[in-house]
Design a protein around this motif. Structure first.
Motif, PDB file in Angstrom:
ATOM      1  N   GLU A  79       0.832  -1.200   0.000  1.00  0.00           N
ATOM      2  CA  GLU A  79       0.000   0.000   0.000  1.00  0.00           C
ATOM      3  C   GLU A  79       0.878   1.267   0.000  1.00  0.00           C
ATOM      4  O   GLU A  79       0.551   2.254  -0.651  1.00  0.00           O
ATOM      5  N   ARG A  80       1.999   1.204   0.728  1.00  0.00           N
ATOM      6  CA  ARG A  80       2.885   2.364   0.818  1.00  0.00           C
ATOM      7  C   ARG A  80       3.488   2.696  -0.552  1.00  0.00           C
ATOM      8  O   ARG A  80       3.686   3.857  -0.896  1.00  0.00           O
ATOM      9  N   PHE A  81       3.783   1.655  -1.337  1.00  0.00           N
ATOM     10  CA  PHE A  81       4.413   1.871  -2.644  1.00  0.00           C
ATOM     11  C   PHE A  81       3.424   1.670  -3.794  1.00  0.00           C
ATOM     12  O   PHE A  81       3.826   1.403  -4.926  1.00  0.00           O
ATOM     13  N   ARG A  82       2.151   1.805  -3.515  1.00  0.00           N
ATOM     14  CA  ARG A  82       1.104   1.600  -4.527  1.00  0.00           C
ATOM     15  C   ARG A  82       1.269   2.560  -5.707  1.00  0.00           C
ATOM     16  O   ARG A  82       0.898   2.231  -6.835  1.00  0.00           O
ATOM     17  N   ALA A  83       1.870   3.746  -5.459  1.00  0.00           N
ATOM     18  CA  ALA A  83       2.057   4.727  -6.520  1.00  0.00           C
ATOM     19  C   ALA A  83       2.980   4.207  -7.624  1.00  0.00           C
ATOM     20  O   ALA A  83       2.953   4.710  -8.755  1.00  0.00           O
ATOM     21  N   LEU A  84       3.782   3.199  -7.309  1.00  0.00           N
ATOM     22  CA  LEU A  84       4.694   2.629  -8.310  1.00  0.00           C
ATOM     23  C   LEU A  84       3.988   1.618  -9.212  1.00  0.00           C
ATOM     24  O   LEU A  84       4.640   0.982 -10.044  1.00  0.00           O
ATOM     25  N   GLY A  85       2.695   1.481  -9.051  1.00  0.00           N
ATOM     26  CA  GLY A  85       1.928   0.571  -9.904  1.00  0.00           C
ATOM     27  C   GLY A  85       2.214  -0.887  -9.590  1.00  0.00           C
ATOM     28  O   GLY A  85       2.304  -1.273  -8.412  1.00  0.00           O
ATOM     29  N   PRO A  86       2.396  -1.700 -10.625  1.00  0.00           N
ATOM     30  CA  PRO A  86       2.582  -3.144 -10.403  1.00  0.00           C
ATOM     31  C   PRO A  86       3.973  -3.541  -9.933  1.00  0.00           C
ATOM     32  O   PRO A  86       4.174  -4.683  -9.528  1.00  0.00           O
ATOM     33  N   LEU A  87       4.930  -2.615  -9.965  1.00  0.00           N
ATOM     34  CA  LEU A  87       6.322  -2.980  -9.685  1.00  0.00           C
ATOM     35  C   LEU A  87       6.544  -3.636  -8.315  1.00  0.00           C
ATOM     36  O   LEU A  87       7.262  -4.639  -8.232  1.00  0.00           O
ATOM     37  N   PRO A  88       5.964  -3.106  -7.209  1.00  0.00           N
ATOM     38  CA  PRO A  88       6.201  -3.778  -5.918  1.00  0.00           C
ATOM     39  C   PRO A  88       5.698  -5.219  -5.892  1.00  0.00           C
ATOM     40  O   PRO A  88       6.384  -6.110  -5.370  1.00  0.00           O
ATOM     41  N   GLY A  89       4.512  -5.458  -6.434  1.00  0.00           N
ATOM     42  CA  GLY A  89       3.964  -6.813  -6.450  1.00  0.00           C
ATOM     43  C   GLY A  89       4.789  -7.760  -7.302  1.00  0.00           C
ATOM     44  O   GLY A  89       5.018  -8.919  -6.935  1.00  0.00           O
ATOM     45  N   ILE A  90       5.256  -7.275  -8.446  1.00  0.00           N
ATOM     46  CA  ILE A  90       6.093  -8.096  -9.326  1.00  0.00           C
ATOM     47  C   ILE A  90       7.451  -8.342  -8.676  1.00  0.00           C
ATOM     48  O   ILE A  90       7.984  -9.458  -8.708  1.00  0.00           O
ATOM     49  N   PHE A  91       8.023  -7.297  -8.066  1.00  0.00           N
ATOM     50  CA  PHE A  91       9.350  -7.403  -7.454  1.00  0.00           C
ATOM     51  C   PHE A  91       9.365  -8.454  -6.342  1.00  0.00           C
ATOM     52  O   PHE A  91      10.294  -9.275  -6.260  1.00  0.00           O
ATOM     53  N   LEU A  92       8.352  -8.444  -5.486  1.00  0.00           N
ATOM     54  CA  LEU A  92       8.319  -9.396  -4.371  1.00  0.00           C
ATOM     55  C   LEU A  92       8.310 -10.840  -4.857  1.00  0.00           C
ATOM     56  O   LEU A  92       9.040 -11.690  -4.337  1.00  0.00           O
TER      57      LEU A  92
ATOM     58  N   VAL B  16       1.835 -16.353   0.931  1.00  0.00           N
ATOM     59  CA  VAL B  16       1.477 -15.091   1.599  1.00  0.00           C
ATOM     60  C   VAL B  16       1.602 -13.921   0.629  1.00  0.00           C
ATOM     61  O   VAL B  16       0.708 -13.075   0.520  1.00  0.00           O
ATOM     62  N   ILE B  17       2.713 -13.875  -0.122  1.00  0.00           N
ATOM     63  CA  ILE B  17       2.941 -12.775  -1.059  1.00  0.00           C
ATOM     64  C   ILE B  17       1.870 -12.765  -2.151  1.00  0.00           C
ATOM     65  O   ILE B  17       1.301 -11.716  -2.485  1.00  0.00           O
ATOM     66  N   VAL B  18       1.586 -13.925  -2.721  1.00  0.00           N
ATOM     67  CA  VAL B  18       0.577 -14.018  -3.790  1.00  0.00           C
ATOM     68  C   VAL B  18      -0.801 -13.636  -3.253  1.00  0.00           C
ATOM     69  O   VAL B  18      -1.553 -12.904  -3.911  1.00  0.00           O
ATOM     70  N   GLY B  19      -1.136 -14.112  -2.062  1.00  0.00           N
ATOM     71  CA  GLY B  19      -2.429 -13.775  -1.466  1.00  0.00           C
ATOM     72  C   GLY B  19      -2.568 -12.287  -1.192  1.00  0.00           C
ATOM     73  O   GLY B  19      -3.620 -11.690  -1.448  1.00  0.00           O
ATOM     74  N   VAL B  20      -1.500 -11.666  -0.694  1.00  0.00           N
ATOM     75  CA  VAL B  20      -1.537 -10.221  -0.415  1.00  0.00           C
ATOM     76  C   VAL B  20      -1.622  -9.431  -1.716  1.00  0.00           C
ATOM     77  O   VAL B  20      -2.334  -8.421  -1.796  1.00  0.00           O
ATOM     78  N   ASN B  21      -0.914  -9.864  -2.752  1.00  0.00           N
ATOM     79  CA  ASN B  21      -1.023  -9.205  -4.068  1.00  0.00           C
ATOM     80  C   ASN B  21      -2.480  -9.179  -4.540  1.00  0.00           C
ATOM     81  O   ASN B  21      -2.967  -8.164  -5.054  1.00  0.00           O
ATOM     82  N   ALA B  22      -3.157 -10.310  -4.383  1.00  0.00           N
ATOM     83  CA  ALA B  22      -4.554 -10.387  -4.803  1.00  0.00           C
ATOM     84  C   ALA B  22      -5.434  -9.486  -3.956  1.00  0.00           C
ATOM     85  O   ALA B  22      -6.376  -8.858  -4.460  1.00  0.00           O
ATOM     86  N   ALA B  23      -5.138  -9.395  -2.650  1.00  0.00           N
ATOM     87  CA  ALA B  23      -5.932  -8.541  -1.757  1.00  0.00           C
ATOM     88  C   ALA B  23      -5.713  -7.058  -2.065  1.00  0.00           C
ATOM     89  O   ALA B  23      -6.650  -6.260  -1.987  1.00  0.00           O
ATOM     90  N   VAL B  24      -4.480  -6.685  -2.427  1.00  0.00           N
ATOM     91  CA  VAL B  24      -4.154  -5.274  -2.670  1.00  0.00           C
ATOM     92  C   VAL B  24      -4.547  -4.829  -4.075  1.00  0.00           C
ATOM     93  O   VAL B  24      -5.158  -3.777  -4.265  1.00  0.00           O
ATOM     94  N   TYR B  25      -4.202  -5.637  -5.084  1.00  0.00           N
ATOM     95  CA  TYR B  25      -4.421  -5.228  -6.474  1.00  0.00           C
ATOM     96  C   TYR B  25      -5.729  -5.739  -7.071  1.00  0.00           C
ATOM     97  O   TYR B  25      -6.114  -5.333  -8.166  1.00  0.00           O
ATOM     98  N   GLY B  26      -6.396  -6.651  -6.366  1.00  0.00           N
ATOM     99  CA  GLY B  26      -7.584  -7.282  -6.935  1.00  0.00           C
ATOM    100  C   GLY B  26      -7.221  -8.654  -7.479  1.00  0.00           C
ATOM    101  O   GLY B  26      -6.043  -8.944  -7.718  1.00  0.00           O
ATOM    102  N   LEU B  27      -8.221  -9.482  -7.690  1.00  0.00           N
ATOM    103  CA  LEU B  27      -7.980 -10.872  -8.078  1.00  0.00           C
ATOM    104  C   LEU B  27      -7.153 -10.987  -9.351  1.00  0.00           C
ATOM    105  O   LEU B  27      -6.108 -11.632  -9.378  1.00  0.00           O
ATOM    106  N   TRP B  28      -7.596 -10.356 -10.435  1.00  0.00           N
ATOM    107  CA  TRP B  28      -6.955 -10.584 -11.732  1.00  0.00           C
ATOM    108  C   TRP B  28      -5.639  -9.845 -11.889  1.00  0.00           C
ATOM    109  O   TRP B  28      -4.668 -10.402 -12.407  1.00  0.00           O
ATOM    110  N   LEU B  29      -5.570  -8.592 -11.436  1.00  0.00           N
ATOM    111  CA  LEU B  29      -4.295  -7.879 -11.510  1.00  0.00           C
ATOM    112  C   LEU B  29      -3.280  -8.483 -10.538  1.00  0.00           C
ATOM    113  O   LEU B  29      -2.103  -8.623 -10.869  1.00  0.00           O
TER     114      LEU B  29
END
Length: 199
Positions: A20-33, A47-60
Motif C-alpha cells: 500500500e505504501r508503494f502503490r504509486a509505483l503501480g505493479p512494480l512492488p507486487g512483481i518485485f516481491l 502469503v505474497i501471492v495472497g496479499v497481491n490479490a488482496a491489494v491489487y484485486g484478483l486478476w491484476l
C-alpha cells in the motif's frame, strides 16, 4: 539470522502495508516481491501471492504475481544454464549419484518442473537449478514454469482475494482442490506430448 528476520517480517499485515505504501509505483512492488522468491527462498510465496490479490484485486494480483514468479524462475534457469559448462559444475555432474539424478530429470523434466511449480511451497531454486544443469530445453522449461505457476497463483489468489469468504464457507476450498486435480491431469497430457515430440 537474515532468513529468520525475513520470515518474521513477511507477515500478511506487513506485506499489505508495504504494498500500500508503494502503490504509486503501480505493479512494480507486487512483481518485485514475487520475482525475488527465486533468489531469496525463505520468502513465503503463498502469503505474497495472497496479499497481491488482496491489494491489487484478483486478476491484476494474479497477473503481477505470475509475471514476477515466471521472470524469477527464467532468470535463475538461464544464469545457471549459462555457467553449467564451468569445470566446477562438470566435476559435480560426473558423480555417479548426480548422473543418476540427471538421467531421471531429463526423462521427466517437463512433469518434474510443472508439478513442483504448482506447489505454493517448495524448493523452487533447486528445481530451476536442476532443470538448467540437466540442459532442459528453454521452451519446455518456460511452458512448464508458466503453466504450473499460473495454476498455483490463480488458486492462491482466488483464496487470498476473499479470505473471509473461505473462513465462513470452507467447503468452497473443494473447488480449488478440484481445479488443482484437473490441472495435474492436463500436465500429464502435456508431458506425454513433449515426450512424444522428443523421441
Amino acid at each position: 539470522m537474515l532468513n529468520l528476520y525475513l520470515l518474521s517480517y513477511m507477515t500478511a499485515e506487513n506485506l499489505n502495508e508495504w504494498l500500500e505504501r508503494f502503490r504509486a509505483l503501480g505493479p512494480l512492488p507486487g512483481i518485485f516481491l514475487t520475482f525475488m522468491k527465486s533468489f531469496v527462498p525463505p520468502l513465503p510465496t503463498a502469503v505474497i501471492v495472497g496479499v497481491n490479490a488482496a491489494v491489487y484485486g484478483l486478476w491484476l494480483g494474479f497477473l503481477y504475481s505470475w509475471i514476477g514468479l515466471v521472470a524469477g524462475c527464467m532468470t535463475t534457469f538461464l544464469i545457471v544454464r549459462a555457467i553449467a559448462s564451468h569445470s566446477y559444475f562438470q566435476r559435480w555432474a560426473e558423480r555417479p549419484k548426480v548422473q543418476k539424478s540427471m538421467r531421471w530429470v531429463r526423462r521427466n523434466a517437463f512433469s518434474f518442473v510443472f508439478i513442483l511449480s504448482m506447489m505454493p511451497v517448495g524448493p523452487f531454486a533447486i528445481v530451476n537449478t536442476a532443470a538448467a544443469v540437466a540442459r532442459m530445453p528453454k521452451l519446455p522449461f518456460f511452458l512448464a514454469i508458466a503453466g504450473g505457476k499460473a495454476i498455483m497463483v490463480l488458486a492462491v489468489s482466488y483464496v487470498g482475494h476473499d479470505l473471509s469468504r473461505f473462513a465462513e464457507r470452507p467447503y468452497e476450498l473443494l473447488y480449488v482442490a478440484g481445479f488443482l486435480a484437473f490441472s495435474f491431469w492436463v500436465s500429464r497430457r502435456a508431458e506425454a506430448y513433449f515426450t512424444r515430440e522428443s523421441e
